[in-house]
Write a protein that holds these residues in place. Structure first.
Motif, mmCIF file in Angstrom:
data_model
loop_
_atom_site.group_PDB
_atom_site.id
_atom_site.type_symbol
_atom_site.label_atom_id
_atom_site.label_comp_id
_atom_site.label_asym_id
_atom_site.label_seq_id
_atom_site.Cartn_x
_atom_site.Cartn_y
_atom_site.Cartn_z
ATOM 1 N N ASP A 2 3.604 1.093 2.160
ATOM 2 C CA ASP A 2 4.493 0.656 2.543
ATOM 3 C C ASP A 2 4.292 0.301 4.063
ATOM 4 O O ASP A 2 3.105 0.087 4.763
ATOM 5 N N ARG A 3 5.385 -0.127 4.791
ATOM 6 C CA ARG A 3 5.189 -0.856 6.081
ATOM 7 C C ARG A 3 4.464 -0.307 7.100
ATOM 8 O O ARG A 3 4.262 -0.028 7.544
ATOM 9 N N LYS A 4 5.308 1.384 6.922
ATOM 10 C CA LYS A 4 5.429 1.806 7.992
ATOM 11 C C LYS A 4 3.762 2.613 7.515
ATOM 12 O O LYS A 4 3.155 2.938 8.609
ATOM 13 N N PHE A 6 0.970 0.827 6.602
ATOM 14 C CA PHE A 6 0.266 -0.422 7.022
ATOM 15 C C PHE A 6 0.168 -0.159 8.941
ATOM 16 O O PHE A 6 -0.549 -0.198 9.300
ATOM 17 N N ILE A 7 1.332 0.123 9.365
ATOM 18 C CA ILE A 7 1.635 0.078 10.831
ATOM 19 C C ILE A 7 0.446 1.504 11.491
ATOM 20 O O ILE A 7 0.275 0.863 12.795
#
Length: 131
Positions: A2-4, A6-7
């Motif tokens: 998910d985006r979180k 990945f960051i």
């Protein structure tokens, strides 16, 4: 992923790579920022101490003589008298002095020209240069 996540992973990768790049970027060498090595010396450069000499003897009375001056003689730098090769049933001599050898060592692109002794009514000009 998910985006979180990945960051978080990207940020962690960047934070870990900054010290690594900084450490690898600093070297203990004292090349004053010049990462290129010095160029190779000119392989065609003349050097009497390393390569010896080349000599030429002028022609007189339709003949010539030869001379060999060794790199050991140049290194020693002591005054020395040489016999030119025998030709036309006679021999000449030429003397190279300490300052001649010094000149060959310090100015390898120059040459030394000396007159030989007189024999059979003539002399030869002898030129010594670095090989």
């Amino acid at each position: 992923m998910d985006r979180k996540t990945f960051i978080q992973k990207t940020t962690l990768g960047i934070l870990l790579s900054i010290p690594a790049v900084t450490i690898l970027g600093c070297s203990g060498s004292d090349d004053n920022g010049n990462s290129r090595p010095d160029p190779d010396p000119d392989p065609t450069a003349k050097n009497c101490v390393e390569n010896g000499t080349s000599t030429s003897v002028s022609t007189a009375d339709n003949h010539t003589h030869s001379l060999s001056v060794s790199k050991e003689d140049v290194s020693a730098g002591a005054t020395k008298t040489y016999d030119l090769s025998q030709s036309a049933d006679h021999i000449h001599q030429v003397t190279l002095e300490a300052n001649d050898f010094q000149a060959l060592k310090t100015s390898p692109n120059s040459s030394i020209t000396k007159a030989s002794t007189s024999n059979s009514g003539h002399t030869h000009n002898v030129t010594v240069s670095c090989a």
